[in-house]
Design a protein around this motif. Structure first.
Motif, PDB file in Angstrom:
ATOM      1  N   PRO A 184      53.212  57.048   0.362  1.00 31.08           N
ATOM      2  CA  PRO A 184      53.060  56.199   1.551  1.00 31.08           C
ATOM      3  C   PRO A 184      54.162  55.164   1.691  1.00 31.08           C
ATOM      4  CG  PRO A 184      51.431  55.623  -0.113  1.00 31.08           C
ATOM      5  CD  PRO A 184      52.073  56.894  -0.564  1.00 31.08           C
ATOM      6  N   GLU A 185      54.700  54.688   0.575  1.00 32.46           N
ATOM      7  CA  GLU A 185      55.800  53.723   0.637  1.00 32.46           C
ATOM      8  C   GLU A 185      57.015  54.348   1.325  1.00 32.46           C
ATOM      9  OE1 GLU A 185      58.310  50.353  -0.376  1.00 32.46           O
ATOM     10  OE2 GLU A 185      56.143  50.566  -0.311  1.00 32.46           O
ATOM     11  N   LYS A 186      57.387  55.532   0.901  1.00 33.22           N
ATOM     12  CA  LYS A 186      58.521  56.239   1.503  1.00 33.22           C
ATOM     13  C   LYS A 186      58.240  56.602   2.959  1.00 33.22           C
ATOM     14  CE  LYS A 186      61.352  60.406   0.985  1.00 33.22           C
ATOM     15  NZ  LYS A 186      61.560  61.646   0.188  1.00 33.22           N
ATOM     16  N   ASP A 187      57.000  56.974   3.233  1.00 36.39           N
ATOM     17  CA  ASP A 187      56.633  57.407   4.586  1.00 36.39           C
ATOM     18  C   ASP A 187      56.424  56.241   5.548  1.00 36.39           C
ATOM     19  OD1 ASP A 187      56.747  59.994   3.665  1.00 36.39           O
ATOM     20  OD2 ASP A 187      54.579  60.182   3.357  1.00 36.39           O
ATOM     21  N   GLY A 188      56.390  55.010   5.025  1.00 34.14           N
ATOM     22  CA  GLY A 188      56.298  53.836   5.888  1.00 34.14           C
ATOM     23  C   GLY A 188      54.897  53.425   6.273  1.00 34.14           C
ATOM     24  N   TYR A 189      53.899  53.867   5.526  1.00 30.29           N
ATOM     25  CA  TYR A 189      52.499  53.504   5.803  1.00 30.29           C
ATOM     26  C   TYR A 189      52.138  53.737   7.276  1.00 30.29           C
ATOM     27  CZ  TYR A 189      52.464  51.393   1.153  1.00 30.29           C
ATOM     28  OH  TYR A 189      52.546  51.189  -0.213  1.00 30.29           O
ATOM     29  N   PRO A 190      52.228  54.985   7.753  1.00 24.51           N
ATOM     30  CA  PRO A 190      51.945  55.267   9.161  1.00 24.51           C
ATOM     31  C   PRO A 190      50.485  55.026   9.527  1.00 24.51           C
ATOM     32  CG  PRO A 190      52.217  57.305   7.935  1.00 24.51           C
ATOM     33  CD  PRO A 190      52.620  56.199   7.014  1.00 24.51           C
ATOM     34  N   LEU A 191      50.293  54.589  10.757  1.00 22.83           N
ATOM     35  CA  LEU A 191      48.981  54.251  11.298  1.00 22.83           C
ATOM     36  C   LEU A 191      48.383  55.436  12.060  1.00 22.83           C
ATOM     37  CD1 LEU A 191      46.842  52.055  12.337  1.00 22.83           C
ATOM     38  CD2 LEU A 191      48.376  51.797  14.289  1.00 22.83           C
ATOM     39  N   LEU A 192      47.097  55.671  11.863  1.00 22.34           N
ATOM     40  CA  LEU A 192      46.317  56.543  12.741  1.00 22.34           C
ATOM     41  C   LEU A 192      45.098  55.753  13.188  1.00 22.34           C
ATOM     42  CD1 LEU A 192      46.410  60.014  10.921  1.00 22.34           C
ATOM     43  CD2 LEU A 192      47.614  59.363  13.018  1.00 22.34           C
ATOM     44  N   VAL A 193      44.920  55.635  14.506  1.00 20.21           N
ATOM     45  CA  VAL A 193      43.774  54.892  15.032  1.00 20.21           C
ATOM     46  C   VAL A 193      43.358  55.507  16.364  1.00 20.21           C
ATOM     47  CG1 VAL A 193      45.234  53.134  16.170  1.00 20.21           C
ATOM     48  CG2 VAL A 193      42.877  52.579  15.550  1.00 20.21           C
ATOM     49  N   SER A 194      42.034  55.666  16.557  1.00 19.96           N
ATOM     50  CA  SER A 194      41.529  56.268  17.798  1.00 19.96           C
ATOM     51  C   SER A 194      40.055  55.935  17.951  1.00 19.96           C
ATOM     52  CB  SER A 194      41.728  57.792  17.783  1.00 19.96           C
ATOM     53  OG  SER A 194      40.982  58.379  16.730  1.00 19.96           O
ATOM     54  N   GLY A 195      39.528  56.254  19.126  1.00 22.15           N
ATOM     55  CA  GLY A 195      38.098  56.096  19.382  1.00 22.15           C
ATOM     56  C   GLY A 195      37.686  54.687  19.730  1.00 22.15           C
ATOM     57  N   TYR A 196      38.350  54.105  20.734  1.00 20.55           N
ATOM     58  CA  TYR A 196      38.108  52.699  21.094  1.00 20.55           C
ATOM     59  C   TYR A 196      36.781  52.493  21.812  1.00 20.55           C
ATOM     60  CZ  TYR A 196      38.243  48.519  23.988  1.00 20.55           C
ATOM     61  OH  TYR A 196      37.914  47.351  24.610  1.00 20.55           O
ATOM     62  N   SER A 197      36.147  51.360  21.508  1.00 16.84           N
ATOM     63  CA  SER A 197      35.089  50.770  22.332  1.00 16.84           C
ATOM     64  C   SER A 197      35.184  49.260  22.160  1.00 16.84           C
ATOM     65  CB  SER A 197      33.700  51.276  21.920  1.00 16.84           C
ATOM     66  OG  SER A 197      33.420  50.947  20.573  1.00 16.84           O
ATOM     67  N   GLY A 198      34.538  48.511  23.044  1.00 19.45           N
ATOM     68  CA  GLY A 198      34.581  47.050  22.949  1.00 19.45           C
ATOM     69  C   GLY A 198      34.866  46.418  24.287  1.00 19.45           C
ATOM     70  N   ASN A 199      35.193  45.106  24.276  1.00 21.90           N
ATOM     71  CA  ASN A 199      35.468  44.389  25.518  1.00 21.90           C
ATOM     72  C   ASN A 199      36.868  43.784  25.557  1.00 21.90           C
ATOM     73  OD1 ASN A 199      35.195  42.277  23.719  1.00 21.90           O
ATOM     74  ND2 ASN A 199      33.665  41.145  24.902  1.00 21.90           N
ATOM     75  N   ALA A 200      37.713  44.123  24.569  1.00 27.99           N
ATOM     76  CA  ALA A 200      39.051  43.543  24.504  1.00 27.99           C
ATOM     77  C   ALA A 200      40.106  44.384  25.213  1.00 27.99           C
ATOM     78  CB  ALA A 200      39.459  43.364  23.036  1.00 27.99           C
ATOM     79  N   GLY A 201      39.789  45.646  25.480  1.00 28.31           N
ATOM     80  CA  GLY A 201      40.783  46.575  26.006  1.00 28.31           C
ATOM     81  C   GLY A 201      41.467  47.311  24.867  1.00 28.31           C
TER      82      GLY A 201
END
Length: 217
Positions: A118-135
């Motif tokens: 992960p250090e070499k790969d740059g700690y890539p982010l995966l995020v999905s499936g939003y809900s809430g009131n912030a946008g």
């Protein structure tokens, strides 16, 4: 040996505070939020008073810094250890300068999932499936590597981390910038800790922000 704060809670500890957790081959301290939305949240970032400098380099962001009971960043290596296997949700709570509260919840969050280095790969982010009131402002950053002022990994010819005075999974550059300069009142700009279009202005100042994770139910 608790793997995260949900295990701490399952073991009968119901008070918010700092606990030792064991994730992968790592053991480290983390702040557990046991009060919000059923508890069991492992806090990975908090801003509340500007007492800690977040405009830092790669080594600090990899290891973590600050006061776990106050302002802090848990560290990319620790966040990776917690989330590499997937199955975690993410919640971000905000209070803007006028006292209004917002939140963003994501069903899927990980840093460096399936990465052998992960250090070499740059700690890539995966995020999905939003809900809430912030946008939904965080999904824009999904797939990006983490950037700091001394390790530029964004998709621009410039250095977003240096230009935006923070460290984040910058793309081109940001729709949220939660590790940038702290300011608690009035209108901020793109160099401040902001979540775009939250409240009355594009760059409403954040008096408080807390990022936390918990296994998906």
């Amino acid at each position: 040996m608790p793997r995260d704060c949900s295990d701490v809670m399952a073991a009968g500890k119901s008070q918010s505070g700092v606990y030792i957790i064991f994730s992968g081959s790592n053991s480290f301290e983390a702040y557990c939020n046991m009060n919000l939305d059923g508890g069991g949240w492992t806090v990975i970032q908090r801003r509340k008073d500007g007492s800690v400098d977040f405009f830092r380099g790669w080594n600090d962001y990899r290891k973590g810094f600050g006061d776990l009971a106050g302002e802090h960043w848990l560290g990319l290596q620790n966040i990776h250890a917690l989330t590499a296997s997937g199955a975690y949700q993410l919640r971000i709570d905000f209070t803007i300068f006028d006292g209004r509260n917002y939140y963003a919840l994501y069903d899927d969050f990980s840093v460096g999932r399936n990465s052998l280095d992960p250090e070499k790969d740059g700690y890539p982010l995966l995020v999905s499936g939003y809900s809430g009131n912030a946008g939904d402002r965080f999904a824009y950053h999904s797939g990006m590597k983490f950037s700091t002022k001394d390790r530029d990994q964004d998709r621009t010819g410039d250095n977003c981390a240096n230009d935006r005075k923070g460290a984040w999974w910058y793309f081109s550059c940001a729709n949220c910038n939660l590790n940038a300069l702290y300011k608690a009142t009035g209108t901020c700009d793109e160099t401040n800790a902001v979540w775009y279009d939250l409240g009355p202005t594009r760059y409403a100042c954040l008096r408080f922000v807390e990022i936390k994770i918990r296994p998906r139910k």
